[in-house]
Enzyme design. Structure first.
Site, PDB file in Angstrom:
ATOM      1  N   GLN A  85       0.855  -1.198   0.000  1.00 37.18           N
ATOM      2  CA  GLN A  85       0.000   0.000   0.000  1.00 37.18           C
ATOM      3  C   GLN A  85       0.883   1.238   0.000  1.00 37.18           C
ATOM      4  O   GLN A  85       0.381   2.352  -0.113  1.00 37.18           O
ATOM      5  CB  GLN A  85      -0.878   0.012   1.250  1.00 37.18           C
ATOM      6  N   ASN A  86       2.182   1.043   0.159  1.00 35.20           N
ATOM      7  CA  ASN A  86       3.085   2.187   0.284  1.00 35.20           C
ATOM      8  C   ASN A  86       3.382   2.807  -1.070  1.00 35.20           C
ATOM      9  O   ASN A  86       3.510   2.099  -2.071  1.00 35.20           O
ATOM     10  CB  ASN A  86       4.395   1.755   0.945  1.00 35.20           C
ATOM     11  N   VAL A  87       3.549   4.124  -1.057  1.00 33.88           N
ATOM     12  CA  VAL A  87       3.899   4.808  -2.292  1.00 33.88           C
ATOM     13  C   VAL A  87       5.415   5.016  -2.391  1.00 33.88           C
ATOM     14  O   VAL A  87       5.919   5.476  -3.403  1.00 33.88           O
ATOM     15  CB  VAL A  87       3.137   6.150  -2.417  1.00 33.88           C
ATOM     16  N   HIS A 103      -1.481   1.785  -4.142  1.00 39.61           N
ATOM     17  CA  HIS A 103      -1.880   3.189  -3.980  1.00 39.61           C
ATOM     18  C   HIS A 103      -0.982   4.164  -4.734  1.00 39.61           C
ATOM     19  O   HIS A 103      -0.901   5.341  -4.383  1.00 39.61           O
ATOM     20  CB  HIS A 103      -1.936   3.541  -2.483  1.00 39.61           C
ATOM     21  N   SER A 171      -2.575  -1.146   9.262  1.00 39.52           N
ATOM     22  CA  SER A 171      -3.669  -1.177  10.238  1.00 39.52           C
ATOM     23  C   SER A 171      -4.877  -1.919   9.673  1.00 39.52           C
ATOM     24  O   SER A 171      -5.844  -2.153  10.391  1.00 39.52           O
ATOM     25  CB  SER A 171      -4.073   0.256  10.603  1.00 39.52           C
TER      26      SER A 171
END
Ligand code: APR
Length: 235
Positions: A85-87, A103, A171
């Site tokens: 999910q990290n950019v 993302h 999370s």
């Protein structure tokens, strides 16, 4: 054996990049909807550009940590897919070769008019007067809140083929990404590495390692190697 890693902001915390859901509810001093939504872009382009310029400059100063490196090293023995999910680009800089960014990617801009045009921002800066060759303004290559997640189908297809699924640093609050674990096969071994209390997962038999990724990921990898070298399955 196919190991699938599902990572979130926490894996980059030890590289000096802040997670999103810190205690104050702010992301680097901003409410997330003021900087990471199409409405924010329409309302105050310069604020959004400046915010991501700061994030990029911070990323250029950051280095992959022990967790990124351990996951990259796994490729010498196993088929490994990273879904993040990290950019940030710390998985790639650590050496991981199959990385899906759900993302978007901080180091890239994309055209607001031509969906196929992307440009790497080597110096980290994107300004309002920068355009694609067809003349459309460039925007950060980030999937903002309220926007579709184009890589989700690819990620689901990868998750369905996992023998081992490692979740770390997320999370599990943001959908559709957070539901990915539900697409893993029923006999897939699942490890969760996160130092903090965690949302309940619907899947049973998850091995939880309550440690920061820099310590917890090498530990999870050691367990996985041990368990699968004896031919056993995770239950
Ligand atoms: N190692 C592992 N996990 C950690 C560490 C660490 N050193 N430090 C914190 N964490 C954990 C936290 O306990 C938390 O569970 O990382 C998680 C971070 O959660 P979030 O900040 O919500 O990040 P993430 O799940 O990646 O957010 C999802 O939300 O704002 C959007 O698009 C953004 O991709 C992001 C998405």
């Amino acid at each position: 054996m196919h190991i699938v890693v599902f990572s979130g902001a926490g894996i980059s915390a030890e590289s000096g990049i802040r997670t999103f859901r810190d205690a104050d509810g702010l992301w680097e001093g901003h409410r997330v909807e003021d900087v990471a939504s199409p409405q924010a872009w329409l309302r105050n382009k310069n604020l959004v550009l400046d915010f991501y310029n700061q994030r990029r400059l911070n990323l250029l100063q950051s280095q992959p940590n022990a967790a990124h490196l351990a996951l990259a090293e796994l490729e010498s023995e196993y088929q490994v897919s990273v879904i993040t999910q990290n950019v940030d680009d710390l998985h790639e800089r650590a050496g991981s070769t199959k990385v899906i960014h759900l993302h978007g990617e901080l180091m890239y801009a994309r055209s607001t008019g031509n969906p196929t045009f992307r440009q790497r921002l080597d110096n980290g800066l994107l300004h309002a007067d920068m355009h694609c060759p067809e003349g459309f303004p460039l925007r950060p290559d980030i999937v903002w809140f309220g926007e579709a997640v184009p890589m989700m189908d690819t990620a689901i297809s990868i998750a369905t083929k996992a023998d081992v699924f490692i979740i770390t640093g997320t999370s599990l609050e943001v959908y559709p990404a957070a539901g990915l674990v539900n697409f893993t096969p029923h006999d897939c071994g699942i490890w969760l590495v996160d130092p903090n209390r965690h949302q309940e997962l619907s899947k049973q038999g998850i091995r939880c390692i309550a440690k920061p990724a820099g310590i917890g990921i090498p530990e999870a990898i050691a367990e996985i190697k041990k368990r699968y070298s004896t031919g056993g399955r995770h239950s």
